[in-house]
Motif scaffolding. Sequence first.
Motif, PDB file in Angstrom:
ATOM      1  N   LYS A  26      10.335 -25.372 -39.518  1.00  0.00           N
ATOM      2  CA  LYS A  26       9.744 -25.291 -38.235  1.00  0.00           C
ATOM      3  C   LYS A  26       9.503 -26.442 -37.222  1.00  0.00           C
ATOM      4  O   LYS A  26       9.539 -26.433 -36.107  1.00  0.00           O
ATOM      5  N   ASP A  27       9.393 -27.438 -38.136  1.00  0.00           N
ATOM      6  CA  ASP A  27       9.446 -28.765 -37.366  1.00  0.00           C
ATOM      7  C   ASP A  27      10.725 -29.232 -36.832  1.00  0.00           C
ATOM      8  O   ASP A  27      10.837 -30.385 -36.022  1.00  0.00           O
ATOM      9  N   HIS A  28      11.583 -28.959 -37.130  1.00  0.00           N
ATOM     10  CA  HIS A  28      12.978 -29.432 -36.903  1.00  0.00           C
ATOM     11  C   HIS A  28      13.726 -28.708 -35.801  1.00  0.00           C
ATOM     12  O   HIS A  28      15.003 -28.662 -35.448  1.00  0.00           O
ATOM     13  N   ILE A  29      13.228 -27.735 -35.256  1.00  0.00           N
ATOM     14  CA  ILE A  29      13.657 -26.684 -34.371  1.00  0.00           C
ATOM     15  C   ILE A  29      12.985 -26.697 -32.832  1.00  0.00           C
ATOM     16  O   ILE A  29      11.941 -26.851 -32.884  1.00  0.00           O
ATOM     17  N   VAL A  30      13.606 -26.116 -32.053  1.00  0.00           N
ATOM     18  CA  VAL A  30      12.982 -25.477 -30.633  1.00  0.00           C
ATOM     19  C   VAL A  30      13.371 -24.178 -30.601  1.00  0.00           C
ATOM     20  O   VAL A  30      14.448 -23.601 -30.734  1.00  0.00           O
ATOM     21  N   GLU A  32      13.157 -20.510 -28.595  1.00  0.00           N
ATOM     22  CA  GLU A  32      12.972 -20.000 -27.273  1.00  0.00           C
ATOM     23  C   GLU A  32      13.062 -18.462 -27.279  1.00  0.00           C
ATOM     24  O   GLU A  32      13.990 -17.759 -27.578  1.00  0.00           O
ATOM     25  N   LYS A  40       4.782 -24.671 -31.296  1.00  0.00           N
ATOM     26  CA  LYS A  40       4.792 -24.544 -32.661  1.00  0.00           C
ATOM     27  C   LYS A  40       3.312 -24.096 -33.246  1.00  0.00           C
ATOM     28  O   LYS A  40       3.519 -23.622 -34.210  1.00  0.00           O
ATOM     29  N   TYR A  43       3.632 -20.310 -33.854  1.00  0.00           N
ATOM     30  CA  TYR A  43       4.609 -19.611 -34.675  1.00  0.00           C
ATOM     31  C   TYR A  43       4.244 -18.585 -35.475  1.00  0.00           C
ATOM     32  O   TYR A  43       4.794 -17.565 -36.125  1.00  0.00           O
ATOM     33  N   GLU A  55      16.804 -17.867 -28.987  1.00  0.00           N
ATOM     34  CA  GLU A  55      17.546 -19.016 -28.971  1.00  0.00           C
ATOM     35  C   GLU A  55      16.797 -20.103 -29.832  1.00  0.00           C
ATOM     36  O   GLU A  55      15.614 -20.563 -29.674  1.00  0.00           O
ATOM     37  N   VAL A  57      17.410 -24.165 -31.356  1.00  0.00           N
ATOM     38  CA  VAL A  57      18.215 -25.180 -31.156  1.00  0.00           C
ATOM     39  C   VAL A  57      17.567 -26.132 -32.494  1.00  0.00           C
ATOM     40  O   VAL A  57      16.444 -26.383 -32.764  1.00  0.00           O
ATOM     41  N   GLY A  58      18.418 -26.292 -33.364  1.00  0.00           N
ATOM     42  CA  GLY A  58      18.043 -27.121 -34.834  1.00  0.00           C
ATOM     43  C   GLY A  58      18.616 -28.386 -34.869  1.00  0.00           C
ATOM     44  O   GLY A  58      19.652 -28.808 -33.892  1.00  0.00           O
ATOM     45  N   PHE A  59      17.898 -29.333 -35.387  1.00  0.00           N
ATOM     46  CA  PHE A  59      18.178 -30.759 -35.423  1.00  0.00           C
ATOM     47  C   PHE A  59      18.416 -31.162 -36.967  1.00  0.00           C
ATOM     48  O   PHE A  59      17.347 -30.873 -37.823  1.00  0.00           O
ATOM     49  N   VAL A  60      19.196 -32.037 -37.288  1.00  0.00           N
ATOM     50  CA  VAL A  60      19.276 -32.576 -38.474  1.00  0.00           C
ATOM     51  C   VAL A  60      19.027 -34.150 -38.593  1.00  0.00           C
ATOM     52  O   VAL A  60      19.141 -34.548 -37.519  1.00  0.00           O
ATOM     53  N   GLY A  61      18.517 -34.667 -39.668  1.00  0.00           N
ATOM     54  CA  GLY A  61      18.236 -36.254 -39.595  1.00  0.00           C
ATOM     55  C   GLY A  61      19.515 -36.909 -39.611  1.00  0.00           C
ATOM     56  O   GLY A  61      20.532 -36.788 -40.201  1.00  0.00           O
ATOM     57  N   GLY A  62      19.155 -38.125 -39.105  1.00  0.00           N
ATOM     58  CA  GLY A  62      20.195 -39.228 -39.177  1.00  0.00           C
ATOM     59  C   GLY A  62      20.486 -39.840 -37.761  1.00  0.00           C
ATOM     60  O   GLY A  62      20.677 -38.908 -36.884  1.00  0.00           O
TER      61      GLY A  62
END
Lengths: 63, 271
Positions: A26-30, A32, A40, A43, A55, A57-62
């Motif tokens: 849940k902390d790595h996404i937005v 909508e 957050k 949720y 919608e 939008v997910g993010f991965v580390g790096g």
Amino acid sequence: MKINGKEQNFSNISVSHLLNHMGLNKDHIVFELNGEIISKESYDEIMLDDRDSIEIVGFVGGG
Amino acid sequence: MKILLNGEDAIVDTDKSIKQLAKMTSYDKSDQLIFIKNGFIVKGDSLVNQDDQVFIIPKDMEISQSDLEQFIVSRHSPNVVEKVSCAKVAVLGLGGLGSNIAMQLARTGVKHLRLIDFDIVDPTNINRQNYFLDQIGMKKTDATMDNLKRVNPYIHIETFDAYLEPDNYEKYLEDMDIVVEAFDNPVCKADLTRYFMLNKSNKFLVTASGMAGYYESNSITTARLRENIYICGDRTSAAKEFDGLMAPRVSIVAGHQSNCVLRIIMNEMEV
């Protein structure tokens, strides 16, 4: 419900539970919901049903 | 007719070729001149047309400071120099992405850069970040400033030794046109993107996600999430055990982000 343009079979589920089910952190996404960005903090409370358009939008580390 | 010669307006006869223009510059005595027309090197000779951007550059003579500023971007597409001179771009994070993006934007001549990171250079950065061994222990902001000054001392660079979070976004992003997200932590990436989606503004955001390992280069893309938000990367390859971060793929994503910034500056919004 529609998630990122694809029809999925979920109903009567909180945002938190949906994210859990989808294996998303849940902390790595937005998130909508029907055109509105969900904070957050809400949720756990917000319940989703089969009319919703979502919608994520997910993010991965790096980087 | 009017042309641009070594960065200045010049009036020349219509039948002049580029080699004949050398005597209009202070480098006529050089035996090793480089001739550039509209960003492309001219081999041999070539006629010059109205509004052409011409550079005549010596390899073997001293170049004045004012000429050098023009010459270092002589291979730019015409019209880019003017546009990047007005741009204000913030790069958030000076790691694998940010240090490389900052260098690319400096080389491109982006006039105002705001660079933010809290960290120092350590040995584990060297495999992909734009730092050198003798910079280990330095603040990344200081090391990046030094590196950028060595390629383009004509731009304005401000640095902040800070950790960005939702409470201070407004302060650090004030006045910026384009914001480049170059964080490592996916929580920070999501927080910044959520902020941009919640607070409509004229600012653009270029984020990144997915660049680990040595997976295919071709799975890295730039996508347009919203009218003012772009995302570069393969969206899936997270840095984790057995999937390291290495220069080739990280640089590809950095290049995508830098080119995305340049395209926005040039008013090309499509991906």
